[in-house]
Motif scaffolding. Structure first.
Motif, PDB file in Angstrom:
ATOM      1  N   GLY A   2      -8.733   1.376   8.376  1.00  9.91           N
ATOM      2  CA  GLY A   2      -8.758   1.610   9.816  1.00  9.91           C
ATOM      3  C   GLY A   2      -8.957   3.061  10.138  1.00  9.91           C
ATOM      4  N   ALA A   3      -8.050   3.624  10.927  1.00  9.67           N
ATOM      5  CA  ALA A   3      -8.192   5.009  11.371  1.00  9.67           C
ATOM      6  C   ALA A   3      -6.828   5.604  11.680  1.00  9.67           C
ATOM      7  N   VAL A   4      -6.738   6.915  11.515  1.00  7.19           N
ATOM      8  CA  VAL A   4      -5.549   7.655  11.902  1.00  7.19           C
ATOM      9  C   VAL A   4      -5.871   8.447  13.155  1.00  7.19           C
ATOM     10  N   GLU A   5      -4.984   8.341  14.121  1.00  2.79           N
ATOM     11  CA  GLU A   5      -5.082   9.103  15.369  1.00  2.79           C
ATOM     12  C   GLU A   5      -3.959  10.133  15.372  1.00  2.79           C
ATOM     13  N   GLU A   6      -4.310  11.375  15.700  1.00  2.00           N
ATOM     14  CA  GLU A   6      -3.316  12.431  15.878  1.00  2.00           C
ATOM     15  C   GLU A   6      -3.537  13.037  17.247  1.00  2.00           C
ATOM     16  N   ALA A   7      -2.436  13.332  17.961  1.00  2.00           N
ATOM     17  CA  ALA A   7      -2.576  13.946  19.285  1.00  2.00           C
ATOM     18  C   ALA A   7      -1.210  14.427  19.767  1.00  2.00           C
ATOM     19  N   SER A   8      -1.217  15.005  20.941  1.00  2.00           N
ATOM     20  CA  SER A   8       0.009  15.417  21.628  1.00  2.00           C
ATOM     21  C   SER A   8       0.064  14.710  22.962  1.00  2.00           C
ATOM     22  N   HIS A   9       1.295  14.500  23.443  1.00  2.00           N
ATOM     23  CA  HIS A   9       1.426  13.910  24.774  1.00  2.00           C
ATOM     24  C   HIS A   9       2.599  14.524  25.522  1.00  2.00           C
ATOM     25  N   LEU A  10       2.557  14.319  26.832  1.00  2.00           N
ATOM     26  CA  LEU A  10       3.588  14.795  27.752  1.00  2.00           C
ATOM     27  C   LEU A  10       4.273  13.586  28.354  1.00  2.00           C
ATOM     28  N   PHE A  11       5.548  13.774  28.722  1.00  2.00           N
ATOM     29  CA  PHE A  11       6.310  12.690  29.334  1.00  2.00           C
ATOM     30  C   PHE A  11       6.847  13.115  30.685  1.00  2.00           C
ATOM     31  N   ARG A  45       4.382  15.248  19.604  1.00  2.00           N
ATOM     32  CA  ARG A  45       3.150  15.000  18.845  1.00  2.00           C
ATOM     33  C   ARG A  45       3.296  13.638  18.167  1.00  2.00           C
ATOM     34  N   PHE A  46       2.175  13.064  17.777  1.00  2.00           N
ATOM     35  CA  PHE A  46       2.227  11.778  17.088  1.00  2.00           C
ATOM     36  C   PHE A  46       1.034  11.604  16.165  1.00  2.00           C
ATOM     37  N   SER A  47       1.231  10.759  15.163  1.00  2.00           N
ATOM     38  CA  SER A  47       0.164  10.280  14.279  1.00  2.00           C
ATOM     39  C   SER A  47       0.335   8.776  14.191  1.00  2.00           C
ATOM     40  N   MET A  48      -0.777   8.056  14.311  1.00  2.00           N
ATOM     41  CA  MET A  48      -0.707   6.594  14.264  1.00  2.00           C
ATOM     42  C   MET A  48      -1.822   6.053  13.371  1.00  2.00           C
ATOM     43  N   LEU A  49      -1.457   5.092  12.542  1.00  2.00           N
ATOM     44  CA  LEU A  49      -2.443   4.381  11.738  1.00  2.00           C
ATOM     45  C   LEU A  49      -2.813   3.104  12.477  1.00  2.00           C
ATOM     46  N   TRP A  50      -4.082   2.997  12.833  1.00  2.00           N
ATOM     47  CA  TRP A  50      -4.620   1.792  13.456  1.00  2.00           C
ATOM     48  C   TRP A  50      -5.321   1.005  12.367  1.00  2.00           C
ATOM     49  N   ALA A 103       3.399   4.455  12.874  1.00  2.00           N
ATOM     50  CA  ALA A 103       3.434   5.501  13.897  1.00  2.00           C
ATOM     51  C   ALA A 103       4.507   6.514  13.546  1.00  2.00           C
ATOM     52  N   PHE A 104       4.167   7.779  13.718  1.00  2.00           N
ATOM     53  CA  PHE A 104       5.101   8.883  13.545  1.00  2.00           C
ATOM     54  C   PHE A 104       5.135   9.629  14.870  1.00  2.00           C
ATOM     55  N   SER A 105       6.263   9.565  15.549  1.00  2.00           N
ATOM     56  CA  SER A 105       6.452  10.242  16.829  1.00  2.00           C
ATOM     57  C   SER A 105       7.400  11.407  16.553  1.00  2.00           C
ATOM     58  N   ILE A 106       6.857  12.632  16.601  1.00  2.00           N
ATOM     59  CA  ILE A 106       7.589  13.800  16.121  1.00  2.00           C
ATOM     60  C   ILE A 106       7.507  14.978  17.082  1.00  2.00           C
ATOM     61  N   ASP A 107       8.320  15.974  16.793  1.00  2.00           N
ATOM     62  CA  ASP A 107       8.300  17.249  17.505  1.00  2.00           C
ATOM     63  C   ASP A 107       8.616  17.083  18.994  1.00  2.00           C
ATOM     64  N   HIS A 108       9.533  16.165  19.316  1.00  2.00           N
ATOM     65  CA  HIS A 108       9.945  15.993  20.709  1.00  2.00           C
ATOM     66  C   HIS A 108      10.700  17.235  21.167  1.00  2.00           C
ATOM     67  N   ALA A 109      10.369  17.694  22.342  1.00  2.00           N
ATOM     68  CA  ALA A 109      11.015  18.885  22.880  1.00  2.00           C
ATOM     69  C   ALA A 109      10.944  18.843  24.393  1.00  2.00           C
ATOM     70  N   PRO A 110      11.818  19.595  25.057  1.00  2.00           N
ATOM     71  CA  PRO A 110      11.712  19.706  26.514  1.00  2.00           C
ATOM     72  C   PRO A 110      10.367  20.295  26.910  1.00  2.00           C
ATOM     73  N   ALA A 111       9.896  19.945  28.060  1.00  2.00           N
ATOM     74  CA  ALA A 111       8.603  20.430  28.521  1.00  2.00           C
ATOM     75  C   ALA A 111       8.592  21.960  28.643  1.00  2.00           C
ATOM     76  N   SER A 112       9.746  22.562  28.844  1.00  2.00           N
ATOM     77  CA  SER A 112       9.813  24.008  29.012  1.00  2.00           C
ATOM     78  C   SER A 112       9.550  24.768  27.727  1.00  2.00           C
ATOM     79  N   GLU A 113       9.675  24.108  26.566  1.00  2.00           N
ATOM     80  CA  GLU A 113       9.409  24.772  25.290  1.00  2.00           C
ATOM     81  C   GLU A 113       7.914  24.709  24.983  1.00  2.00           C
ATOM     82  N   ALA A 114       7.384  25.835  24.545  1.00  2.00           N
ATOM     83  CA  ALA A 114       5.974  25.906  24.213  1.00  2.00           C
ATOM     84  C   ALA A 114       5.694  25.063  22.976  1.00  2.00           C
ATOM     85  N   ALA A 115       4.554  24.401  22.966  1.00  2.00           N
ATOM     86  CA  ALA A 115       4.150  23.623  21.805  1.00  2.00           C
ATOM     87  C   ALA A 115       3.714  24.584  20.702  1.00  2.00           C
ATOM     88  N   PRO A 116       3.942  24.235  19.432  1.00  2.00           N
ATOM     89  CA  PRO A 116       3.547  25.127  18.333  1.00  2.00           C
ATOM     90  C   PRO A 116       2.048  25.239  18.193  1.00  2.00           C
TER      91      PRO A 116
END
Length: 180
Positions: A125-134, A150-155, A167-180
């Motif tokens: 299949g495919a691996v998707e990597e991205a960042s998202h906001l909540f 951030r997340f990585s998902m195997l489809w 699915a790996f859902s990682i690096d959760h942080a408050p919106a006020s913290e800058a993303a690496p």
């Protein structure tokens, strides 16, 4: 003597046929043909949108169940591991019930534009990597940006359907913290 040999042919032919049928039944299905990464991007972008729309907007456990594999593994840096489709959908269904209250907290997920990358995994299949906001809001109140991750998902491509398998859902942080 000739009759005995002829009578042995029928059972031997039947046994050989049964062995061949059993061997064919145990032959694994051919690995799916995965498109190149340029063709994968719109496919996976659509699956991403459908998955998160179902999870955050629709509250539809049956639709979610059809989007994931039986052997799903979901790893979350705060919640740990949820293994199997049944466990994941059951947790999701409980959350859907809780959101029915008029003053319940509701979340929205937004993919960070330009963050998605897709990589083909031949025969799988495919691996998707991205960042998202909540974003969150209580009841009909105002919406506020509250976090990022951030997340990585195997489809996995199964029988012509793209389903979330890992699915790996990682690096959760408050919106006020800058993303690496």
């Amino acid at each position: 003597m000739g009759l005995e040999f002829a009578s042995m042919d029928a059972p031997m032919t039947l046994i050989a046929g049964l062995i061949a049928a059993l061997a064919l039944a145990q032959t694994p299905a051919a690995a799916p043909v995965i498109p190149d990464e340029a063709k994968l991007m719109p496919i996976i972008a659509e699956r991403d949108t459908a998955l998160f729309s179902t999870m955050f907007d629709r509250c539809d456990p049956a639709a979610l169940a059809d989007m994931i594999t039986d052997d799903l593994e979901f790893y979350h840096d705060r919640g740990g591991l949820t293994a199997t489709r049944a466990a994941f959908v059951a947790d999701y269904a409980k959350g859907c019930e809780a959101r029915k209250a008029p003053d319940a907290w509701r979340s929205r997920r937004e993919l960070v534009p330009g963050s998605m990358r897709v990589f083909a995994i031949p025969g799988v299949g495919a691996v998707e990597e991205a960042s998202h906001l909540f974003y969150e809001r209580q009841g009909d109140g105002p919406e506020t940006l509250v976090g990022r991750a951030r997340f990585s998902m195997l489809w996995r491509l199964e029988d012509g359907h793209w389903r979330l398998a890992r699915a790996f859902s990682i690096d959760h942080a408050p919106a006020s913290e800058a993303a690496p």
